[in-house]
Enzyme design. Structure first.
Site, PDB file in Angstrom:
ATOM      1  N   ASP A 115       0.842  -1.217   0.000  1.00 44.82           N
ATOM      2  CA  ASP A 115       0.000   0.000   0.000  1.00 44.82           C
ATOM      3  C   ASP A 115       0.873   1.262   0.000  1.00 44.82           C
ATOM      4  O   ASP A 115       0.372   2.359  -0.226  1.00 44.82           O
ATOM      5  CB  ASP A 115      -0.924   0.001   1.211  1.00 44.82           C
ATOM      6  N   GLU A 146       7.265  -6.564  -2.585  1.00 44.57           N
ATOM      7  CA  GLU A 146       5.866  -6.944  -2.368  1.00 44.57           C
ATOM      8  C   GLU A 146       5.542  -8.114  -3.287  1.00 44.57           C
ATOM      9  O   GLU A 146       5.886  -8.099  -4.469  1.00 44.57           O
ATOM     10  CB  GLU A 146       4.958  -5.746  -2.674  1.00 44.57           C
ATOM     11  N   ASP A 205       8.561 -12.623  -3.850  1.00 51.17           N
ATOM     12  CA  ASP A 205       8.331 -13.190  -2.520  1.00 51.17           C
ATOM     13  C   ASP A 205       9.461 -12.698  -1.628  1.00 51.17           C
ATOM     14  O   ASP A 205      10.642 -12.853  -1.968  1.00 51.17           O
ATOM     15  CB  ASP A 205       8.341 -14.720  -2.601  1.00 51.17           C
ATOM     16  N   GLY A 206       9.136 -12.091  -0.510  1.00 48.06           N
ATOM     17  CA  GLY A 206      10.150 -11.535   0.381  1.00 48.06           C
ATOM     18  C   GLY A 206      11.169 -12.575   0.819  1.00 48.06           C
ATOM     19  O   GLY A 206      12.363 -12.267   0.942  1.00 48.06           O
ATOM     20  N   ASP A 243       6.516  -5.398   6.817  1.00 49.50           N
ATOM     21  CA  ASP A 243       5.109  -4.988   6.904  1.00 49.50           C
ATOM     22  C   ASP A 243       4.273  -6.049   6.196  1.00 49.50           C
ATOM     23  O   ASP A 243       3.804  -5.877   5.076  1.00 49.50           O
ATOM     24  CB  ASP A 243       4.925  -3.619   6.236  1.00 49.50           C
ATOM     25  N   SER A 244       4.128  -7.172   6.878  1.00 52.05           N
ATOM     26  CA  SER A 244       3.498  -8.340   6.239  1.00 52.05           C
ATOM     27  C   SER A 244       2.051  -8.511   6.665  1.00 52.05           C
ATOM     28  O   SER A 244       1.592  -7.877   7.610  1.00 52.05           O
ATOM     29  CB  SER A 244       4.263  -9.593   6.670  1.00 52.05           C
ATOM     30  N   THR A 245       1.353  -9.418   5.981  1.00 51.65           N
ATOM     31  CA  THR A 245       0.054  -9.880   6.446  1.00 51.65           C
ATOM     32  C   THR A 245       0.300 -10.807   7.638  1.00 51.65           C
ATOM     33  O   THR A 245       1.419 -10.941   8.097  1.00 51.65           O
ATOM     34  CB  THR A 245      -0.627 -10.665   5.295  1.00 51.65           C
ATOM     35  N   ASP A 246      -0.740 -11.426   8.142  1.00 48.89           N
ATOM     36  CA  ASP A 246      -0.603 -12.339   9.280  1.00 48.89           C
ATOM     37  C   ASP A 246       0.024 -13.662   8.828  1.00 48.89           C
ATOM     38  O   ASP A 246       0.140 -13.908   7.617  1.00 48.89           O
ATOM     39  CB  ASP A 246      -1.981 -12.566   9.904  1.00 48.89           C
TER      40      ASP A 246
HETATM   41  N1  SAM Z   1      -0.204  -3.470   8.111  1.00 50.53           N
HETATM   42  C1  SAM Z   1      -0.817  -4.598   7.607  1.00 50.53           C
HETATM   43  C2  SAM Z   1      -0.975  -5.584   8.742  1.00 50.53           C
HETATM   44  O1  SAM Z   1      -0.436  -5.343   9.782  1.00 50.53           O
HETATM   45  O2  SAM Z   1      -1.705  -6.541   8.596  1.00 50.53           O
HETATM   46  C3  SAM Z   1      -0.009  -5.135   6.469  1.00 50.53           C
HETATM   47  C4  SAM Z   1      -0.190  -4.279   5.340  1.00 50.53           C
HETATM   48  S1  SAM Z   1       0.612  -4.720   3.863  1.00 50.53           S
HETATM   49  C5  SAM Z   1      -0.718  -4.448   2.807  1.00 50.53           C
HETATM   50  C6  SAM Z   1       0.864  -6.446   3.838  1.00 50.53           C
HETATM   51  C7  SAM Z   1       1.450  -6.890   2.515  1.00 50.53           C
HETATM   52  O3  SAM Z   1       2.284  -8.058   2.670  1.00 50.53           O
HETATM   53  C8  SAM Z   1       0.377  -7.320   1.492  1.00 50.53           C
HETATM   54  O4  SAM Z   1       0.355  -6.406   0.437  1.00 50.53           O
HETATM   55  C9  SAM Z   1       0.809  -8.716   1.033  1.00 50.53           C
HETATM   56  O5  SAM Z   1       0.604  -8.961  -0.340  1.00 50.53           O
HETATM   57  C10 SAM Z   1       2.296  -8.693   1.396  1.00 50.53           C
HETATM   58  N2  SAM Z   1       2.903 -10.020   1.529  1.00 50.53           N
HETATM   59  C11 SAM Z   1       2.359 -11.126   2.094  1.00 50.53           C
HETATM   60  N3  SAM Z   1       3.220 -12.163   1.986  1.00 50.53           N
HETATM   61  C12 SAM Z   1       4.334 -11.699   1.350  1.00 50.53           C
HETATM   62  C13 SAM Z   1       5.577 -12.298   0.953  1.00 50.53           C
HETATM   63  N4  SAM Z   1       5.832 -13.589   1.194  1.00 50.53           N
HETATM   64  N5  SAM Z   1       6.493 -11.507   0.342  1.00 50.53           N
HETATM   65  C14 SAM Z   1       6.239 -10.183   0.096  1.00 50.53           C
HETATM   66  N6  SAM Z   1       5.067  -9.564   0.424  1.00 50.53           N
HETATM   67  C15 SAM Z   1       4.136 -10.321   1.047  1.00 50.53           C
END
Ligand code: SAM
Length: 290
Positions: free
Chosen positions: A90, A110, A142-143, A160-163
């Site tokens: 974002d 991302e 992929d990070g 700053d990842s998803t869960d």
């Molecule tokens: N602040 C938010 C939270 O605390 O839940 C996270 C916001 S940010 C939008 C999370 C981002 O992590 C998403 O856009 C998602 O696509 C990305 N993401 C998830 N897994 C990932 C990975 N393995 N490598 C890179 N980005 C990843």
């Protein structure tokens, strides 16, 4: 008049509760290669993004998390030039990081291009200043793969990842933290999205245990984010510089002045230092980490 749609956050279904949000208008909804993405207008929180049933960002309270994930590691470090964001599509955190003139290069990795594309359309307040800044590099990858392969070295890594579900799961693994350690310059610091301790204590303890296997200092700091329900949100902290988290408020304030005292709505030098003072139940959760 048609019944209003309500969207539920299903992250805590296993705990027997859901938070539901009234939808004024769905702006964008898509099952991407990686996750289900829905962006909608909420009467109070404004634009809200949910990924796989978990609230990611709302216009009303995004500043709290974005500022604390950016300014705490950067002002604690004091001279971060090379910064890496994992996730963060974002661009809210990227916008805060680029307020630091000491930063020479910011790379954001991302996994989901759809998140960056929708952010360009729906969050221009973040993406415009970011994508017009020549210090910024956007990588779609992929990070885990990126930190395992890159020859670059960083002073700060912001995860700053998803869960820990779906594509985000690997970003909570020992091999990911070990690869991040490999990519950090001497004295570097890593911060992570580490969940809501009252509902996700095992996630916090597990992450900090893994930090402590790689770094001299592993812990967390906290902030309260209304739409990350559960009171305190924990931000993981990992570095070999044990003194970093005890940086005096005077030093942080001086660095902030030197950085031009740019505008913030949550972070202050005092809030920065106070964020490491953990309420006892969270300190006990952290203490369980071996
Ligand atoms: N602040 C938010 C939270 O605390 O839940 C996270 C916001 S940010 C939008 C999370 C981002 O992590 C998403 O856009 C998602 O696509 C990305 N993401 C998830 N897994 C990932 C990975 N393995 N490598 C890179 N980005 C990843």
């Amino acid at each position: 008049m048609a019944e209003k749609r309500w969207i539920a956050e299903t992250l805590f279904d296993d705990l027997g509760f859901r938070m539901t949000f009234q939808v004024d208008k769905v702006l964008y909804e898509l099952q991407t290669e990686h996750q289900h993405l829905v962006l909608f207008e909420h009467p109070f929180f404004g634009k809200m993004l949910m990924l796989d049933g978990a609230t990611q960002i709302t216009k009303k309270d995004e500043f709290i998390y974005q500022e604390m994930m950016s300014h705490v590691p950067l002002f604690a470090h004091g001279n971060a030039r090379e910064v890496l964001i994992i996730g963060g599509g974002d661009c809210g955190i990227a916008e805060e990081v680029l307020k630091h003139k000491t930063v020479e290069r910011l790379t954001q990795v991302e996994i989901d291009p759809a998140v960056v594309e929708f952010a360009k359309e729906h969050f221009p307040e973040f993406t415009k200043p970011v994508f017009t800044d020549k210090r910024f590099e956007s990588v779609i990858d992929d990070g885990m793969k990126y930190v395992a392969r890159t020859e670059r070295r960083f002073d700060a890594i912001i995860v700053d990842s998803t869960d820990p579900q779906g594509p985000g799961k690997v970003l909570f693994s020992t091999k990911f933290y070990a690869a991040c350690k490999r990519c950090l310059n001497k004295g570097g610091v890593m911060v992570t999205q580490s969940g809501v301790p009252i509902f996700q204590p095992a996630e916090l303890t597990s992450s900090i245990s893994k930090f402590r296997k790689q770094f001299a200092d592993g812990g967390c700091y906290v902030a309260a984010i209304p739409t990350y329900i559960g009171g305190h949100m924990a931000m993981g902290w990992a570095t070999d510089r044990k003194s970093l988290r005890q940086t005096p408020v005077k030093t942080i304030a001086a660095r902030y002045r030197k950085a031009g005292s740019f505008s913030t709505k949550y972070w202050t030098p005092e809030v920065h230092v106070a964020a490491f003072a953990l309420p006892r139940f969270i300190a006990e959760t952290v203490a369980k980490a071996r």
